[in-house]
Design an enzyme around this catalytic site. Structure first.
Site, mmCIF file in Angstrom:
data_model
loop_
_atom_site.group_PDB
_atom_site.id
_atom_site.type_symbol
_atom_site.label_atom_id
_atom_site.label_comp_id
_atom_site.label_asym_id
_atom_site.label_seq_id
_atom_site.Cartn_x
_atom_site.Cartn_y
_atom_site.Cartn_z
ATOM 1 N N MET A 1 0.835 -1.108 -0.055
ATOM 2 C CA MET A 1 0.081 -0.063 0.039
ATOM 3 C C MET A 1 0.857 1.287 -0.165
ATOM 4 O O MET A 1 1.212 1.789 1.181
ATOM 5 C CB MET A 1 -1.099 -0.086 1.221
ATOM 6 N N PRO A 2 1.283 1.697 -1.273
ATOM 7 C CA PRO A 2 2.248 2.863 -1.325
ATOM 8 C C PRO A 2 1.237 4.217 -1.307
ATOM 9 O O PRO A 2 0.246 4.238 -1.696
ATOM 10 C CB PRO A 2 2.777 2.651 -2.653
#
Length: 130
Positions: A1-2
């Site tokens: 999850m950037p």
């Protein structure tokens, strides 16, 4: 999850969206992130109310077409995967937004599972959450 932040000089909404699309596609191709894992902050700077600075460093001739891409993500990816990401972002930024690869400046900041709350005041990546 950037979490992705893109800052670009002299950039309209269409170019910002194209840069965002390039980064999202590169994250999927190089690191396997799903398409709906999409969190971005896109900021255009007009040179008057906001600006960015750039220079020539390590032999790269940047100009006012520069786009800074800052990606915060959980750590653990090998250098080869990061290199593939940088290369793919530069390729897609040129393809989608017309940004020359020399003007694509990318930085990754890694952290741990405990450093994320995706809403509701919870640490969703921690095993001990209620």
């Amino acid at each position: 999850m950037p979490l992705v932040r893109i800052d670009a000089l002299g950039c309209d909404v269409q170019r910002l969206e194209a840069l965002g699309r390039a980064v999202q596609e590169a994250l999927g191709a190089a690191m396997g992130y799903p398409e709906d894992d999409h969190f971005q902050i896109l900021t255009g700077h007009d040179g008057e109310r906001g600006t960015v600075r750039h220079g020539t460093y390590l032999g790269v001739q940047r100009d006012d077409g520069i786009g800074y891409v800052a990606i915060t993500l959980r750590g653990g990816r090998p250098p080869a995967q990061k290199r593939a990401l940088y290369r793919r972002i530069a390729e897609l930024a040129q393809e989608h937004a017309g940004t020359e690869p020399r003007n694509v400046f990318v930085t990754l900041t890694e952290n741990t599972d405990a450093d994320w709350s995706l809403g509701n005041g919870e640490a969703q990546f921690l095993d001990d959450r209620p």
